[in-house]
Enzyme design. Structure first.
Site, mmCIF file in Angstrom:
data_model
loop_
_atom_site.group_PDB
_atom_site.id
_atom_site.type_symbol
_atom_site.label_atom_id
_atom_site.label_comp_id
_atom_site.label_asym_id
_atom_site.label_seq_id
_atom_site.Cartn_x
_atom_site.Cartn_y
_atom_site.Cartn_z
ATOM 1 N N LYS A 53 14.930 80.208 69.377
ATOM 2 C CA LYS A 53 16.147 79.676 70.004
ATOM 3 C C LYS A 53 16.443 78.270 69.491
ATOM 4 C CE LYS A 53 15.464 82.561 74.060
ATOM 5 N NZ LYS A 53 14.933 82.713 75.422
ATOM 6 N N GLN A 97 12.450 79.446 80.150
ATOM 7 C CA GLN A 97 11.904 80.651 79.506
ATOM 8 C C GLN A 97 11.092 81.456 80.521
ATOM 9 O OE1 GLN A 97 12.579 81.746 76.328
ATOM 10 N NE2 GLN A 97 11.446 83.586 76.894
ATOM 11 N N ASP A 120 21.682 81.464 80.391
ATOM 12 C CA ASP A 120 21.198 82.848 80.473
ATOM 13 C C ASP A 120 22.104 83.699 81.374
ATOM 14 O OD1 ASP A 120 19.029 83.404 78.847
ATOM 15 O OD2 ASP A 120 17.546 82.596 80.258
#
Ligand code: NDP
Length: 286
Positions: A53, A97, A120
């Site tokens: 990422k 994460q 997200d």
């Protein structure tokens, strides 16, 4: 033989267009989007995802920082860190994460992220907006799947689509997005009776279960478009493989995504797009 849907290529094109968009944003606003990723612990899978990422963000011109914390961090300490980032006007996107250590409640953590910085799109506000068809942000993997289907010229309106898997991050949201595209959507799961009969109805089959080569060629309608979301270790070769038996399925499907190189690259590219969207939404609100 089926046409391979090249997620790497589609993702590369998206990243290029995002890089150009970031240059324009910099000219207009005098700063570029800023993404902060929080990584708790040192699980090798999570470290590798976070590294990917960060690399993608840097290539696009998105400023990014990875904040690492040991897996002994308390829930309160993590929530405090998120609160600081929420309050920091220079931060546009926050990603924690997953998975987190067992002593930390993921739901509390997701809900602590300011919805307008929730790249997200897991916050209940963003989930709710999506189900009401008034999206602020769309979760990355489902968003990437829809883009892949559109890029591959797959017709969705009026088609029978079967999604295998009903997780909050893939199965359920992608089913909703497919419904929004006017597909007739069936969601199958571990309690579905006669799974093969259900999957064989599908003009478009989306599989997200996490079991290596679980969907065999006989479960696929000839000519179907197959999207394989699964990321598994092949017990024979140790390499990455999907939930679909690719070798066999490619002789039955009309189009199919490979693993790796299908949905995975799209997920990261869509995360970058969400970061840019968070930036744009925030500057436009001022
Ligand atoms: P979850 O484990 O959260 O969900 C799995 C789903 O599969 C559940 O709904 C489960 O049903 C269903 N399932 C399990 N076994 C069967 C079975 N035998 N028959 C039918 N359905 C079954 O997984 P995720 O959705 O998070 O991920 C799925 C896969 O996708 C994983 O391999 C993951 O690594 C991968 N993934 C890939 C991404 C990418 O970017 N490429 C992003 C996210 C995930 P039930 O609800 O009944 O338990």
């Amino acid at each position: 033989m089926s046409e391979i849907i090249n997620g790497k290529e589609v993702a590369r094109a998206l990243r290029e267009s995002l890089a150009a968009r970031v240059v324009e944003l910099d000219k207009k606003y005098g700063r570029t989007p800023n993404l902060v990723v929080i990584l708790v612990g040192d699980d090798p899978g999570s470290v590798s995802y976070v590294t990917g990422k960060a690399k993608a963000a840097t290539e696009i011109g998105i400023r990014n920082t990875t904040i690492r914390r040991p897996d002994t961090i308390t829930q309160d300490e993590l929530l405090e860190l998120i609160a600081e980032l929420n309050a920091d006007d220079d931060v546009d996107g926050i990603l924690v994460q997953l998975p987190l250590p067992k002593h930390i409640n993921e739901h509390y953590v997701i809900q602590a992220i300011a919805p307008e910085k929730d790249v997200d799109a897991f916050h209940p506000n963003n989930v709710g907006h999506m189900w009401l068809r008034e999206p602020m942000l769309i979760p990355c993997t489902p968003k990437g799947i829809i883009k892949l289907l559109k890029e591959s010229g797959t017709e969705l309106s009026g088609k029978e689509v079967v999604v295998v898997g009903r997780s909050n991050i893939v199965g359920q949201p992608v089913a909703k997005l497919l419904l929004n595209e006017n597909a007739t959507v069936t969601v199958a799961h571990s309690r579905t009776a006669n799974l093969g009969e259900v999957t064989r109805r599908a003009d478009v089959l989306v599989v997200a279960i996490g079991k290596e080569r679980f969907i065999t060629a006989d479960m696929i309608k000839p000519g179907a478009v197959v999207i394989d979301v699964g990321v598994n270790r092949d017990s024979r070769t140790g390499k990455l493989c999907g939930d679909v038996d690719f070798e066999e399925a490619q002789h039955v499907a009309s189009k199919i995504t490979p693993v790796p190189g299908g949905v995975g690259p799209m997920t990261i590219a869509c995360l970058m797009e969400n970061t840019v969207e968070c930036f744009e939404n925030r500057v436009n609100k001022r």
